[in-house]
Design a protein around this motif. Structure first.
Motif, short mmCIF file in Angstrom:
data_model
loop_
_atom_site.label_atom_id
_atom_site.label_comp_id
_atom_site.label_asym_id
_atom_site.label_seq_id
_atom_site.Cartn_x
_atom_site.Cartn_y
_atom_site.Cartn_z
N SER A 16 0.82 -1.23 0.00
CA SER A 16 0.00 0.00 0.00
C SER A 16 0.85 1.27 0.00
CB SER A 16 -0.95 0.00 1.21
OG SER A 16 -1.78 -1.14 1.19
N TRP A 37 -0.79 4.90 -3.30
CA TRP A 37 -2.21 5.05 -3.01
C TRP A 37 -3.08 4.93 -4.25
CZ3 TRP A 37 -4.24 8.82 -5.89
CH2 TRP A 37 -3.45 9.93 -6.23
N THR A 90 -4.47 0.03 -6.14
CA THR A 90 -5.06 -0.87 -5.16
C THR A 90 -5.23 -2.26 -5.77
OG1 THR A 90 -6.29 0.97 -4.20
CG2 THR A 90 -7.03 -1.25 -3.62
N HIS A 117 -0.99 -5.77 4.15
CA HIS A 117 -0.20 -6.27 3.02
C HIS A 117 -0.65 -7.66 2.55
CE1 HIS A 117 1.92 -3.02 4.73
NE2 HIS A 117 2.79 -3.70 5.46
N TRP A 142 -3.66 -9.71 0.59
CA TRP A 142 -4.83 -9.52 -0.25
C TRP A 142 -5.25 -10.86 -0.86
CZ3 TRP A 142 -6.78 -4.48 -1.14
CH2 TRP A 142 -5.99 -3.46 -0.63
#
Length: 453
Positions: A172, A175, A178, A187, A189
């Motif tokens: 991240s 910005w 995503t 961190h 996902w």
């Protein structure tokens, strides 16, 4: 601050700096945590309420258009214009001046957006009626000038930078970029329910698991690891600072360390080497048109219990009923569900040599436990067997013909009923009930046909 309704993106890089991945991907389409540089730009332009986007594309135009046929998802009109590849942006704009607006945002979409703290991007520029300023801006977007000028981050100048950008996106630190899916922890996902929050907690570092990807529970994950969509990471594999590109199979006990995998292509970032792996049991591409077939843990447990409970009478029968001149246990080469028909992974299929078919198949329950076969599914195929239809591999120890031996299935019926029995979207219990119902449904179909005739 002036709001621009139009944007012009340049995505005509040849990508030679990213060889050998440029043979498969445009720099604008390189997978980064489920998305691509071009998609990151689309999201930014959507936030800026841009209504019309023009994109100059080169050699990879077909792939880009196929992935993004319209801009409807982002709320803008999307138009494609052709470039010979890495042409000067000023020349492209002048040649297509009649189709382009006079006021617009301009950026290279084959690099990653470079965010500022104030919410703007350092590599997105505005062009308007000031002709001299616009010419200077477009000149700064020429790829030759960007790659040879002052070094700035997120340009995708080489494969190591690609890996570094992936790590920054997962952490991240950008910005404007995503990952696709949900952030279950810092961190970490995932875009697939196959990789649960419980499993995420067992991973110490940054990770991304893409849509429809399967990662065996025994896989070791260290460092920053990105597993893109439609991948299959098999038992005992070790991933350390690795990027697994879409549609890649990682074999059992294979280690991928500081590397990128694209199908059967292994790129070692540490030593700058690329190698095609010829053994599909190690690395191989997955047929993107076929769904991955996974043997559920409940199936493995059921197969193990069946073997445990029946061994006391099956093994003596296998020894006493052995055909003369034949070994008790035979091995034949067949396909494993871990591969596909185009990229077969071989399986040493075990069977007893008796006059009883059910006894002969008993050792094949081992393959269910190993994850090479389903308990219910389609007939087991030889490696050189040509299928009737290009369907997913979903072979099982028990087939529709076993559940209803008096029904004359044709080849297509056998495949379709087998796929229904092996359906991984349902639970093992649901598939078992489906198998029981399959014992009557073909019979009803046969009766109906007879009445109609």
């Amino acid at each position: 601050m002036k709001m621009y309704k139009s944007a012009i993106l340049f995505a005509d890089r040849k990508g030679e700096e990213l060889a050998p991945l440029n043979e498969q991907y445009s720099p604008a389409l390189l997978p980064i945590a489920g998305k691509s540089p071009l998609e990151f730009w689309f999201e930014y332009l959507c936030e800026q309420k841009v209504e019309e986007v023009f994109i100059f594309v080169g050699a990879h135009s077909t792939a880009i258009k196929a992935q993004f046929p319209s801009g409807e998802h982002w709320g803008f009109k999307l138009s494609y214009l052709l470039s010979k590849g890495e042409e000067l942006p000023q020349s492209l704009v002048e040649r297509n001046a009649s189709q382009l607006p006079s006021d617009y945002l301009a950026a290279r979409a084959d690099v990653v957006p470079q965010p500022r703290n104030d919410g703007s991007l350092s590599n997105c520029f505005s062009c308007d009626d000031d002709q001299e300023m616009s010419v200077s801006t477009l000149q700064s977007l020429a790829w030759g000038e960007m790659k040879n000028g002052p070094q700035t981050p997120q340009l995708l100048l080489n494969l190591q930078e690609y890996a570094d950008i992936t790590a920054q996106v997962l952490a991240s630190k950008l910005w404007c970029c995503t990952p696709r899916g949900l952030m279950l922890d810092d961190h970490k996902w995932t875009a697939t329910p196959e990789f649960s929050a419980e499993r995420i907690e067992a991973v110490d570092d940054a990770i991304y698991v893409g849509r429809e990807s399967i990662v065996d529970r025994s896989v070791s994950i260290k460092g920053c690891v990105s597993i893109e969509a439609n991948c299959f990471v098999d038992r005992g594999a070790n991933l350390n600072n690795a990027i697994i590109l879409p549609g890649s199979y990682i074999g059992q006990n294979v280690s991928v360390d500081n590397s990128i995998v694209a199908g059967s292509l292994l790129i070692d970032l540490k030593h700058g080497l690329a190698q095609q792996i010829s053994d599909p049991a190690l690395l191989s591409p997955i047929d993107m048109n076929a769904a991955l077939t996974r043997t559920e843990n409940s199936e493995r447990f059921a197969a193990a219990m069946l073997m445990l409970l029946s061994a006391w009478f099956v093994l003596p029968l296998a020894l006493l009923g052995r055909r003369k001149g034949s070994p008790t246990l035979s091995r034949r080469t067949h396909r494993s569900n871990r591969g596909s028909r185009n990229y077969a992974i071989e399986l040493e299929l075990l069977s007893f040599n008796t006059r009883w078919t059910g006894i002969n198949r008993w050792p094949q329950l081992v393959h269910v436990i190993d994850g090479d076969l389903k308990l219910f599914g389609t007939p087991i195929e030889a490696v050189d067997q040509a299928p009737e239809q290009d369907l997913a591999l979903a072979q099982g120890v028990l087939t529709p013909a076993d559940l209803h031996p008096n029904y004359a299935f044709d080849d297509i019926e056998m495949q379709l009923w087998g796929l229904e029995l092996a359906n991984t979207k349902r639970s093992f219990l649901a598939n078992t009930l489906k198998g029981i119902s399959a014992m009557t449904l073909p019979k009803l179909g046969r009766k109906k046909t007879a009445l109609e005739s």
